[in-house]
Design a protein around this motif. Structure first.
Motif, PDB file in Angstrom:
ATOM      1  N   ILE A   1       8.682 -25.990 -71.270  1.00 40.78           N
ATOM      2  CA  ILE A   1       9.257 -26.772 -70.181  1.00 40.78           C
ATOM      3  C   ILE A   1      10.768 -26.557 -70.145  1.00 40.78           C
ATOM      4  CG2 ILE A   1       9.583 -28.833 -71.615  1.00 40.78           C
ATOM      5  CD1 ILE A   1       8.718 -30.498 -69.159  1.00 40.78           C
TER       6      ILE A   1
ATOM      7  N   LEU B   1       6.099 -31.272 -61.323  1.00 40.68           N
ATOM      8  CA  LEU B   1       6.790 -30.531 -62.381  1.00 40.68           C
ATOM      9  C   LEU B   1       6.693 -29.018 -62.217  1.00 40.68           C
ATOM     10  CD1 LEU B   1       5.614 -32.580 -65.517  1.00 40.68           C
ATOM     11  CD2 LEU B   1       7.867 -32.638 -64.434  1.00 40.68           C
TER      12      LEU B   1
ATOM     13  N   ILE C   1      11.038 -35.676 -67.554  1.00 41.55           N
ATOM     14  CA  ILE C   1       9.787 -35.542 -66.799  1.00 41.55           C
ATOM     15  C   ILE C   1       9.631 -36.687 -65.814  1.00 41.55           C
ATOM     16  CG2 ILE C   1       7.276 -35.637 -67.045  1.00 41.55           C
ATOM     17  CD1 ILE C   1       7.677 -34.124 -69.728  1.00 41.55           C
TER      18      ILE C   1
ATOM     19  N   CYS D   1       9.594 -27.090 -63.397  1.00 39.54           N
ATOM     20  CA  CYS D   1      10.035 -27.287 -64.788  1.00 39.54           C
ATOM     21  C   CYS D   1       9.143 -26.589 -65.806  1.00 39.54           C
ATOM     22  CB  CYS D   1      10.081 -28.781 -65.116  1.00 39.54           C
ATOM     23  SG  CYS D   1      11.498 -29.639 -64.403  1.00 39.54           S
TER      24      CYS D   1
END
Length: 244
Positions: free
Chosen positions: A80, A144, A134, A147
């Motif tokens: 991430i 997400l 997050i 990411c």
């Protein structure tokens, strides 16, 4: 974790909600049976004795820093985007917290703070943990996708290594309610562990006092019961010999 698990990939949702460092039920009779490895393919936590069947899987080593779960920044960056997440140094390696930490009572924020939980940060960062980033990204961007990183393989961790499993005394975070001491990692954040540090100092002082009392007691002269009885007797009237 604030974000509902249904908005996260399965491996990430389990990773952020899992309780690590509990004893493994399967190997409860074995030594070193704490679950400190996470299988990204099976979505389960493992102890060193569970390691063999998962050797070909992507495995993530979980570490402890100030009594909280962390992972190496280099490992997290494969999974991430960790930009603007504050990192700390533990046993010579940079680590990031998995989840936000509960703020102590009477916590005072000042200066730069995490935009999710208001914990104090260094100026270069916006988040104190991966879960805080997050949470913010999902609220602002709706997902997400920007990411997450594609990670097809990870170097297998050493299941028997104790590296990073315990936090040295030199990296405890200071309390945030009174002073702004710096940690040995160079982080500017405060931690609820400062109270523990003060409690440890008080305990040490109590132990020292007890030891001093014991030493003083050991150095006292021993008085026999006969001496005590003799010392407690009163002298009677002296009798003189008759004169002739």
């Amino acid at each position: 974790m604030i974000v509902p698990s249904n908005l996260l990939p399965s491996w990430l949702g389990v990773l952020l909600s899992e309780k690590f460092f509990n004893a493994c039920i399967i190997h409860e009779e074995e030594r070193k049976n704490e679950k400190n490895i996470y299988c990204l393919d099976c979505f389960i936590s493992l102890c060193p004795h569970c390691f063999d069947p998962h050797q070909s899987h992507r495995l993530l080593k979980i570490r402890r820093y100030v009594y909280q779960d962390v992972i190496k920044l280099s490992d997290a960056a494969k999974l991430i985007d960790c930009a603007l997440v504050q990192s700390y140094t533990s046993n010579g390696a940079k680590v990031v917290f998995l989840n936000q930490r509960q703020l102590p009572k009477n916590y005072r924020s000042h200066g730069k703070v995490c935009i999710t939980c208001d914990r104090n940060l260094q100026d270069a960062y916006l988040y104190c943990s991966l879960s805080c980033k997050i949470d913010h990204v999902i609220k602002t961007e709706g997902g997400l996708s920007q990411c997450l990183r594609e990670c097809n393989s990870m170097a297998p961790p050493d299941p028997n290594s104790d590296d990073g499993l315990r936090t040295p005394n030199s990296v405890l975070e200071p309390a945030g309610s009174v002073t702004s001491l710096r940690t040995s990692s160079g982080s500017g954040g405060y931690g609820e562990l400062g109270c523990m540090s003060l409690a440890c100092t008080a305990t040490t002082e109590i132990v020292r006092k007890k030891r001093s009392s014991l030493l003083r007691a050991a150095c006292r002269p021993v008085i026999s019961p006969v001496s005590e009885i003799s010392a407690g007797r009163k002298k009677g009237t002296p009798h003189r010999a008759p004169l002739h």
